[in-house]
Scaffold this active site. Structure first.
Site, PDB file in Angstrom:
ATOM      1  N   TYR A   1     -17.077 -32.618  30.496  1.00 42.11           N
ATOM      2  CA  TYR A   1     -16.075 -32.343  29.479  1.00 42.11           C
ATOM      3  C   TYR A   1     -16.060 -30.844  29.214  1.00 42.11           C
ATOM      4  CZ  TYR A   1     -15.036 -37.192  28.977  1.00 42.11           C
ATOM      5  OH  TYR A   1     -14.608 -38.461  29.244  1.00 42.11           O
TER       6      TYR A   1
ATOM      7  N   ASN B   1     -14.508 -23.568  23.487  1.00 41.13           N
ATOM      8  CA  ASN B   1     -15.796 -24.135  23.885  1.00 41.13           C
ATOM      9  C   ASN B   1     -16.037 -24.121  25.392  1.00 41.13           C
ATOM     10  OD1 ASN B   1     -16.781 -24.627  21.288  1.00 41.13           O
ATOM     11  ND2 ASN B   1     -15.621 -26.530  21.148  1.00 41.13           N
TER      12      ASN B   1
ATOM     13  N   TYR C   1      -6.410 -37.515  28.659  1.00 44.50           N
ATOM     14  CA  TYR C   1      -6.316 -36.080  28.372  1.00 44.50           C
ATOM     15  C   TYR C   1      -5.358 -35.345  29.305  1.00 44.50           C
ATOM     16  CZ  TYR C   1     -10.606 -37.038  25.803  1.00 44.50           C
ATOM     17  OH  TYR C   1     -11.540 -37.549  24.944  1.00 44.50           O
TER      18      TYR C   1
ATOM     19  N   HIS D   1      -5.189 -28.966  25.758  1.00 45.72           N
ATOM     20  CA  HIS D   1      -6.483 -28.481  26.253  1.00 45.72           C
ATOM     21  C   HIS D   1      -6.566 -28.550  27.777  1.00 45.72           C
ATOM     22  CE1 HIS D   1      -9.941 -26.781  24.443  1.00 45.72           C
ATOM     23  NE2 HIS D   1     -10.733 -27.828  24.398  1.00 45.72           N
TER      24      HIS D   1
ATOM     25  N   ASN E   1     -16.768 -28.787  26.922  1.00 47.81           N
ATOM     26  CA  ASN E   1     -17.908 -28.088  26.335  1.00 47.81           C
ATOM     27  C   ASN E   1     -19.054 -27.849  27.312  1.00 47.81           C
ATOM     28  OD1 ASN E   1     -16.291 -28.547  24.147  1.00 47.81           O
ATOM     29  ND2 ASN E   1     -17.783 -29.717  22.987  1.00 47.81           N
TER      30      ASN E   1
END
EC number: 3.1.1.29
Length: 182
Positions: A65, A113, A14, A19, A67
């Site tokens: 993560y 989120n 990632y 993000h 969220n």
């Protein structure tokens, strides 16, 4: 004391995704203050600390993560007794064109989120530094879009935005938020 949070997802896969612009930005800002991150399991984050202009700055990258980012934020906020007005969250925003920067205090989470998670534990009266990553095209799923890597031109544009944030970060330390907004 300031708490500066960069939002993103842990893991190399990632690292350079849309993000993760919050992680990219906070690493650059912390580096500017010669501060490096170390893992603090009790806070569920990587943390770096420095003092500038007689003010302590705590930088965090949640290791949960996206969220579940609120879990890290509430633990650090509580431990250091930091008021929401002294919290700054740096995050991606699909409602802004790539590389555009917007600053705001409070408000909705725009479906993000990470912000939803933070709002759930501390409310929404904190500061946000939003970095535009553009919108998905051709009915592409939003989650797939933000978890994909930037194209080379997009990455260059985003890095220029992060450079502007980094070079103007001192305005936040001086409590010149109106100047930082511009």
């Amino acid at each position: 004391m300031l708490l500066v949070i960069g939002l993103g997802n842990p893991g190399k896969e990632y690292q350079y995704t849309r993000h993760n612009v919050g992680f990219i930005a906070i690493e650059k800002i912390a580096n500017q203050y010669n501060s490096s991150f170390s893992t603090k399991k009790k806070f569920n984050c990587e943390i770096a600390e420095t003092i500038s202009d007689r003010q302590k700055i705590i930088f965090i990258k949640p290791t949960t993560y996206m969220n579940l980012s609120g879990k890290s934020v509430i633990s650090v906020k509580t431990y250091y007794n930091i008021y929401p007005a002294k919290i700054f969250v740096i995050h991606d925003d699909i409602d802004l064109e790539t590389g555009r920067i917007k600053f705001k205090t409070g408000g909705g989470n725009g479906g993000h989120n990470g912000l939803k998670s933070i709002d759930g534990v501390i409310g929404n009266n904190y500061n946000r530094i939003r970095i535009g990553v553009g919108r998905p095209q051709n009915n592409q799923d939003v989650a797939d879009y933000v978890l994909n890597h930037f194209s080379k031109p997009e990455y260059k544009t985003v890095m220029q935005a992060i450079d502007r944030i980094t070079s103007n970060f001192g305005l936040i330390l001086e409590n010149k938020l109106e100047e930082f907004k511009n």
